[in-house]
Design an enzyme around this catalytic site. Structure first.
Site, short mmCIF file in Angstrom:
data_model
loop_
_atom_site.label_atom_id
_atom_site.label_comp_id
_atom_site.label_asym_id
_atom_site.label_seq_id
_atom_site.Cartn_x
_atom_site.Cartn_y
_atom_site.Cartn_z
N ASP A 18 0.87 -1.25 -0.12
CA ASP A 18 -0.18 0.07 -0.26
C ASP A 18 0.80 1.38 0.08
OD1 ASP A 18 -2.53 1.20 -0.23
OD2 ASP A 18 -3.01 1.15 2.13
N TRP A 23 2.83 8.01 -2.55
CA TRP A 23 4.15 8.32 -2.57
C TRP A 23 4.56 8.90 -3.79
CZ3 TRP A 23 7.76 7.24 -6.40
CH2 TRP A 23 9.30 7.43 -6.24
N HIS A 35 3.42 3.26 -8.99
CA HIS A 35 3.32 1.82 -9.36
C HIS A 35 4.54 1.34 -10.03
CE1 HIS A 35 -0.82 1.71 -8.08
NE2 HIS A 35 -1.31 2.59 -9.07
N LEU A 129 12.68 -20.24 -3.40
CA LEU A 129 11.24 -19.23 -2.89
C LEU A 129 10.37 -19.54 -3.70
CD1 LEU A 129 10.02 -16.71 -1.02
CD2 LEU A 129 11.09 -15.43 -2.85
#
Length: 236
Positions: A18, A23, A35, A129
């Site tokens: 978020d 920003w 984004h 991962l």
């Protein structure tokens, strides 16, 4: 804040990314620029998480509610997603990362669906991962879709309804529930994210806007996670 060797690293960390728009606004820039910077932060976080020994990292990329945003912003997000999928394939290959998408991908354009399918197929044998991206995802929608599939099988006499059986119909069927949820930008809500899976997850909220999130911020969250007493409804 460096983590010491006695720290427990959560196996599965979920993130609500978020603050991209805020920003950008603080810097007098379009929301789309926020984004783009947010995607750069995602790339860095995947590499950091893999290095730390986190096994699963799930990020909220695009919710079922995000379609309500302006046509211009949604279009820009789709273009960014197209670009990011190509880049993510390189990142995944370089870091032995398996990529999985959760959510209802059917609403996307066919080239995006093809890109998602390619990402999953070409990284499925990677053993490091597991990077899970929630796209066109909503917790309620996931539960609705799971219930519909389960109802068909119950009607056909295939299944008894237990908690574990129901969980096997969710998008996250082969993924353990998150140990830690991190939400950036200081908002105190789940935003329709992983509603079933977060039942006993530890929650951590930071005022840091997502594009500013870095290794130190992740270490702070893990440090706080280590101070929690996880009882899962029992008593120790």
């Amino acid at each position: 804040m460096a983590l010491d060797s006695n720290m427990v690293i959560p196996a599965h960390v979920a993130l609500i990314l978020d603050g991209n728009g805020r920003w950008a606004k603080k810097r007098g820039l379009p929301r789309t620029f926020g984004h783009k910077e947010g995607c750069v932060t995602v790339e860095k976080t995947v590499e950091i998480a893999a290095r730390m020994g986190i096994k699963y990292l799930t990020v909220y990329g695009f919710s079922t509610e995000n379609w309500k945003r302006s046509e211009e912003e949604v279009g820009a997000l789709m273009q960014l997603f197209r670009y990011y999928m190509v880049l993510l394939l390189k990142i995944a290959s370089a870091n032995n990362v398996r990529v999985k998408m959760i959510g209802d991908r059917r609403r996307f354009a066919q080239d995006i669906i093809d890109g998602i399918n390619r990402l999953e197929e070409e990284t499925k044998d990677n053993t490091g991962l597991t990077f899970v991206i929630a796209v066109n995802y909503g917790g309620r929608d996931e539960i609705r879709r799971a219930a519909a599939k389960l109802a068909e099988d119950v009607k056909a006499g295939k299944e008894d309804i237990t908690e574990s059986v129901f969980a096997s119909y969710l998008d996250t069927a082969d993924i353990p529930d998150p140990d830690l949820l991190i939400r950036t930008s200081g908002e105190l809500r789940l935003s329709n994210y992983l509603l079933w899976q977060l039942a006993y997850t530890e929650l951590y909220v930071t005022d840091c806007l997502w594009p500013d999130f870095d290794e130190k911020e992740l270490e702070k969250a893990i440090f706080q996670y280590n101070k929690r007493d996880r009882r899962f409804g029992g008593v120790k």
